[in-house]
Design a protein around this motif. Structure first.
Motif, PDB file in Angstrom:
ATOM      1  N   THR A 277      54.237  82.612  76.141  1.00  0.00           N
ATOM      2  CA  THR A 277      53.745  82.900  77.261  1.00  0.00           C
ATOM      3  C   THR A 277      54.200  81.919  78.429  1.00  0.00           C
ATOM      4  OG1 THR A 277      51.511  82.838  75.890  1.00  0.00           O
ATOM      5  CG2 THR A 277      51.453  82.419  78.387  1.00  0.00           C
ATOM      6  N   ALA A 278      54.200  82.817  79.712  1.00  0.00           N
ATOM      7  CA  ALA A 278      54.613  82.226  80.968  1.00  0.00           C
ATOM      8  C   ALA A 278      53.544  81.733  81.870  1.00  0.00           C
ATOM      9  CB  ALA A 278      55.533  82.881  81.810  1.00  0.00           C
ATOM     10  N   VAL A 279      53.251  80.808  82.369  1.00  0.00           N
ATOM     11  CA  VAL A 279      51.914  80.205  83.184  1.00  0.00           C
ATOM     12  C   VAL A 279      52.495  79.886  84.370  1.00  0.00           C
ATOM     13  CG1 VAL A 279      50.057  78.706  83.043  1.00  0.00           C
ATOM     14  CG2 VAL A 279      50.943  79.520  80.876  1.00  0.00           C
ATOM     15  N   GLY A 280      51.665  80.129  85.336  1.00  0.00           N
ATOM     16  CA  GLY A 280      51.845  79.727  86.754  1.00  0.00           C
ATOM     17  C   GLY A 280      51.293  78.320  86.904  1.00  0.00           C
ATOM     18  N   PRO A 281      51.490  77.823  88.141  1.00  0.00           N
ATOM     19  CA  PRO A 281      51.147  76.431  88.631  1.00  0.00           C
ATOM     20  C   PRO A 281      49.518  76.410  88.902  1.00  0.00           C
ATOM     21  CG  PRO A 281      52.381  77.506  90.498  1.00  0.00           C
ATOM     22  CD  PRO A 281      52.426  78.336  89.333  1.00  0.00           C
ATOM     23  N   PHE A 282      48.929  77.445  88.957  1.00  0.00           N
ATOM     24  CA  PHE A 282      47.529  77.385  88.868  1.00  0.00           C
ATOM     25  C   PHE A 282      46.691  77.812  87.564  1.00  0.00           C
ATOM     26  CE2 PHE A 282      43.782  78.810  91.622  1.00  0.00           C
ATOM     27  CZ  PHE A 282      43.304  77.357  92.048  1.00  0.00           C
ATOM     28  N   ALA A 283      47.603  77.788  86.744  1.00  0.00           N
ATOM     29  CA  ALA A 283      47.310  77.753  85.339  1.00  0.00           C
ATOM     30  C   ALA A 283      46.825  79.491  84.957  1.00  0.00           C
ATOM     31  CB  ALA A 283      45.762  77.058  84.995  1.00  0.00           C
ATOM     32  N   GLU A 284      47.513  80.149  85.876  1.00  0.00           N
ATOM     33  CA  GLU A 284      47.159  81.845  85.613  1.00  0.00           C
ATOM     34  C   GLU A 284      48.363  82.234  84.576  1.00  0.00           C
ATOM     35  OE1 GLU A 284      49.977  81.267  89.460  1.00  0.00           O
ATOM     36  OE2 GLU A 284      48.615  80.160  88.149  1.00  0.00           O
ATOM     37  N   VAL A 285      48.188  82.776  83.674  1.00  0.00           N
ATOM     38  CA  VAL A 285      49.000  83.255  82.714  1.00  0.00           C
ATOM     39  C   VAL A 285      49.662  84.894  83.459  1.00  0.00           C
ATOM     40  CG1 VAL A 285      49.216  84.669  80.472  1.00  0.00           C
ATOM     41  CG2 VAL A 285      47.610  82.889  80.662  1.00  0.00           C
ATOM     42  N   LEU A 286      50.979  84.431  83.567  1.00  0.00           N
ATOM     43  CA  LEU A 286      51.796  85.574  84.329  1.00  0.00           C
ATOM     44  C   LEU A 286      52.249  86.588  83.291  1.00  0.00           C
ATOM     45  CD1 LEU A 286      54.272  83.001  86.130  1.00  0.00           C
ATOM     46  CD2 LEU A 286      52.097  84.326  87.068  1.00  0.00           C
ATOM     47  N   ALA A 287      52.482  86.193  81.913  1.00  0.00           N
ATOM     48  CA  ALA A 287      52.855  87.004  80.893  1.00  0.00           C
ATOM     49  C   ALA A 287      52.785  86.365  79.530  1.00  0.00           C
ATOM     50  CB  ALA A 287      54.285  87.648  81.179  1.00  0.00           C
ATOM     51  N   THR A 288      52.558  87.350  78.606  1.00  0.00           N
ATOM     52  CA  THR A 288      52.291  86.759  77.247  1.00  0.00           C
ATOM     53  C   THR A 288      52.381  88.159  76.255  1.00  0.00           C
ATOM     54  OG1 THR A 288      50.826  85.360  75.665  1.00  0.00           O
ATOM     55  CG2 THR A 288      49.695  87.096  77.343  1.00  0.00           C
ATOM     56  N   THR A 289      52.409  87.865  75.040  1.00  0.00           N
ATOM     57  CA  THR A 289      52.556  88.750  74.031  1.00  0.00           C
ATOM     58  C   THR A 289      51.658  88.576  73.035  1.00  0.00           C
ATOM     59  OG1 THR A 289      53.967  90.220  72.820  1.00  0.00           O
ATOM     60  CG2 THR A 289      54.338  87.833  72.920  1.00  0.00           C
ATOM     61  N   GLU A 290      51.666  89.319  71.801  1.00  0.00           N
ATOM     62  CA  GLU A 290      51.088  89.088  70.661  1.00  0.00           C
ATOM     63  C   GLU A 290      51.988  88.144  69.555  1.00  0.00           C
ATOM     64  OE1 GLU A 290      47.670  89.223  69.963  1.00  0.00           O
ATOM     65  OE2 GLU A 290      47.588  90.180  71.841  1.00  0.00           O
ATOM     66  N   HIS A 291      52.030  88.693  68.410  1.00  0.00           N
ATOM     67  CA  HIS A 291      52.786  87.828  67.430  1.00  0.00           C
ATOM     68  C   HIS A 291      54.099  88.394  66.799  1.00  0.00           C
ATOM     69  CE1 HIS A 291      49.978  90.310  64.825  1.00  0.00           C
ATOM     70  NE2 HIS A 291      51.093  90.264  64.133  1.00  0.00           N
ATOM     71  N   SER A 292      54.348  89.676  67.114  1.00  0.00           N
ATOM     72  CA  SER A 292      55.251  90.482  66.692  1.00  0.00           C
ATOM     73  C   SER A 292      56.871  90.002  67.402  1.00  0.00           C
ATOM     74  CB  SER A 292      54.980  91.977  66.716  1.00  0.00           C
ATOM     75  OG  SER A 292      54.022  92.256  65.871  1.00  0.00           O
ATOM     76  N   PRO A 293      58.025  90.646  67.030  1.00  0.00           N
ATOM     77  CA  PRO A 293      59.190  90.281  67.822  1.00  0.00           C
ATOM     78  C   PRO A 293      58.768  90.865  69.144  1.00  0.00           C
ATOM     79  CG  PRO A 293      59.676  90.799  65.687  1.00  0.00           C
ATOM     80  CD  PRO A 293      58.317  91.094  65.710  1.00  0.00           C
ATOM     81  N   ALA A 294      59.248  90.451  70.081  1.00  0.00           N
ATOM     82  CA  ALA A 294      58.953  90.861  71.717  1.00  0.00           C
ATOM     83  C   ALA A 294      59.776  90.069  72.715  1.00  0.00           C
ATOM     84  CB  ALA A 294      57.553  91.007  72.028  1.00  0.00           C
ATOM     85  N   THR A 295      60.115  90.447  73.739  1.00  0.00           N
ATOM     86  CA  THR A 295      60.606  89.687  74.975  1.00  0.00           C
ATOM     87  C   THR A 295      59.417  89.613  76.157  1.00  0.00           C
ATOM     88  OG1 THR A 295      62.825  89.989  74.274  1.00  0.00           O
ATOM     89  CG2 THR A 295      62.602  89.525  76.628  1.00  0.00           C
TER      90      THR A 295
END
Length: 331
Positions: A277-295
């Motif tokens: 997961t990538a999170v911004g400075p206001f605690a906003e989730v910028l991008a995420t994924t599930e549990h499988s291989p991914a970028t």
């Protein structure tokens, strides 16, 4: 090498300047004194931050097996693909080259300082070929009879910029759920790791390090724009704490936070939660994924940092008369 008299003169000048500032500009006293202490300590001086920029990041959630060579091939391919998609900062997972287990750590450990690390050589070449800043997850490191959980950071030419040895070891016992003690095989690292790179000033932690807000506060105080935590949270704590902790470290310190996990492997004795997961400075989730291989890719806009801090000036509002974080490793 300065003589003792030179040091005394410099100290007297600094004291005089501090006294003058105390009278004429009280708010400058803190900054001046911190500068004097930093120079006197003889530690590294961080370069000024570059102008705000936008950086595309890639979090490579990799499928990890017991085959080290295959794991390295998987990592290299992910780095190549991330760079081809425009990423300038690439992050790999914790223990990406071996199974996450106390049995595996001694077997897969490599001597980084002795130059006998095939993983480091492969990662250096991959970073240089892709022209990316690479935060290479972590691998088990052997050094002077001890084992460490170590993250290597490479620049765009493949140069090893820094190593972060996991500071807080994962020793937990949740009855009926999970018991794991890294301290059975691993030793704790010496302290914080701040790295100036083309992709910004990075503060590095590994997995369990994210649970300790003081480490993140030190990184924020040292001017880090991004906190990066390769990690392998499990199926017990992952669902409830993984994203929560990333958001907490981000909003508390008004920085970007990146977490990168291995993909879940049904054949492994340790089941990773995934959800890089990538999170911004206001605690906003910028991008995420599930549990499988991914970028996972995201764009970090560093101009958001001063904007968020101006709108909510937490640093100026701290009650330093009531509490203070003591950085014993301050440069």
């Amino acid at each position: 090498m300065p003589t003792s008299s030179t040091v005394k003169i410099a100290g007297a000048s600094a004291l005089a300047a501090a006294m003058l500032a105390a009278v004429s500009r009280p708010r400058a006293v803190g900054r001046l004194v911190r500068g004097i202490v930093t120079r006197a300590a003889g530690g590294p001086v961080y370069t000024p931050l570059p102008p705000p920029q936008k950086v595309k990041v890639a979090l490579c959630q990799l499928h990890v097996t017991a085959d080290k060579e295959q794991n390295l091939k998987t990592a290299r391919k992910a780095i190549e693909d991330a760079a081809a998609a425009g990423a300038k900062l690439v992050v790999l997972p914790e223990m990406f080259n071996c199974p996450y287990s106390n049995d595996s750590f001694p077997t897969y450990a490599e001597d980084i300082e002795g130059g006998a690390s095939g993983s480091v050589a492969a990662l250096s070449a991959a970073a240089a070929a892709a022209r990316v800043t690479l935060v290479a997850g972590s691998i088990p490191e052997r050094c002077q009879g001890k084992l460490y959980n170590t993250c290597c950071v490479f620049d765009t030419s493949g140069k090893l910029l820094a190593k972060h040895r996991k500071v807080h070891l994962f020793d937990i016992d949740i009855p009926g759920k999970i018991t794991f003690k890294e301290s059975l095989t691993l030793s704790p690292g010496p302290g914080p790791t701040v790295v100036d790179t083309e992709a910004g000033r990075l503060g590095i932690g590994i997995c369990y390090d994210i649970r300790f807000p003081e480490l993140a506060q030190i990184y924020a105080a040292r001017g880090c724009q991004v906190l990066i935590y390769p990690g392998a949270f499990n199926m017990t704590t992952g669902p409830v704490h993984w994203e929560l902790l990333a958001k907490a470290r981000a909003v508390d310190n008004q920085v970007f936070v990146l977490t990168c996990s291995p993909a879940r492997n049904p054949d492994s004795s340790y089941q990773a939660w995934g959800h890089s997961t990538a999170v911004g400075p206001f605690a906003e989730v910028l991008a995420t994924t599930e549990h499988s291989p991914a970028t996972v890719t995201a764009e970090l806009d560093y101009s958001q940092l001063p904007e968020r801090r101006a709108a909510m000036p937490l640093r100026q509002q701290k009650r330093h008369d009531l509490y203070l974080l003591l950085d014993k490793t301050a440069p």
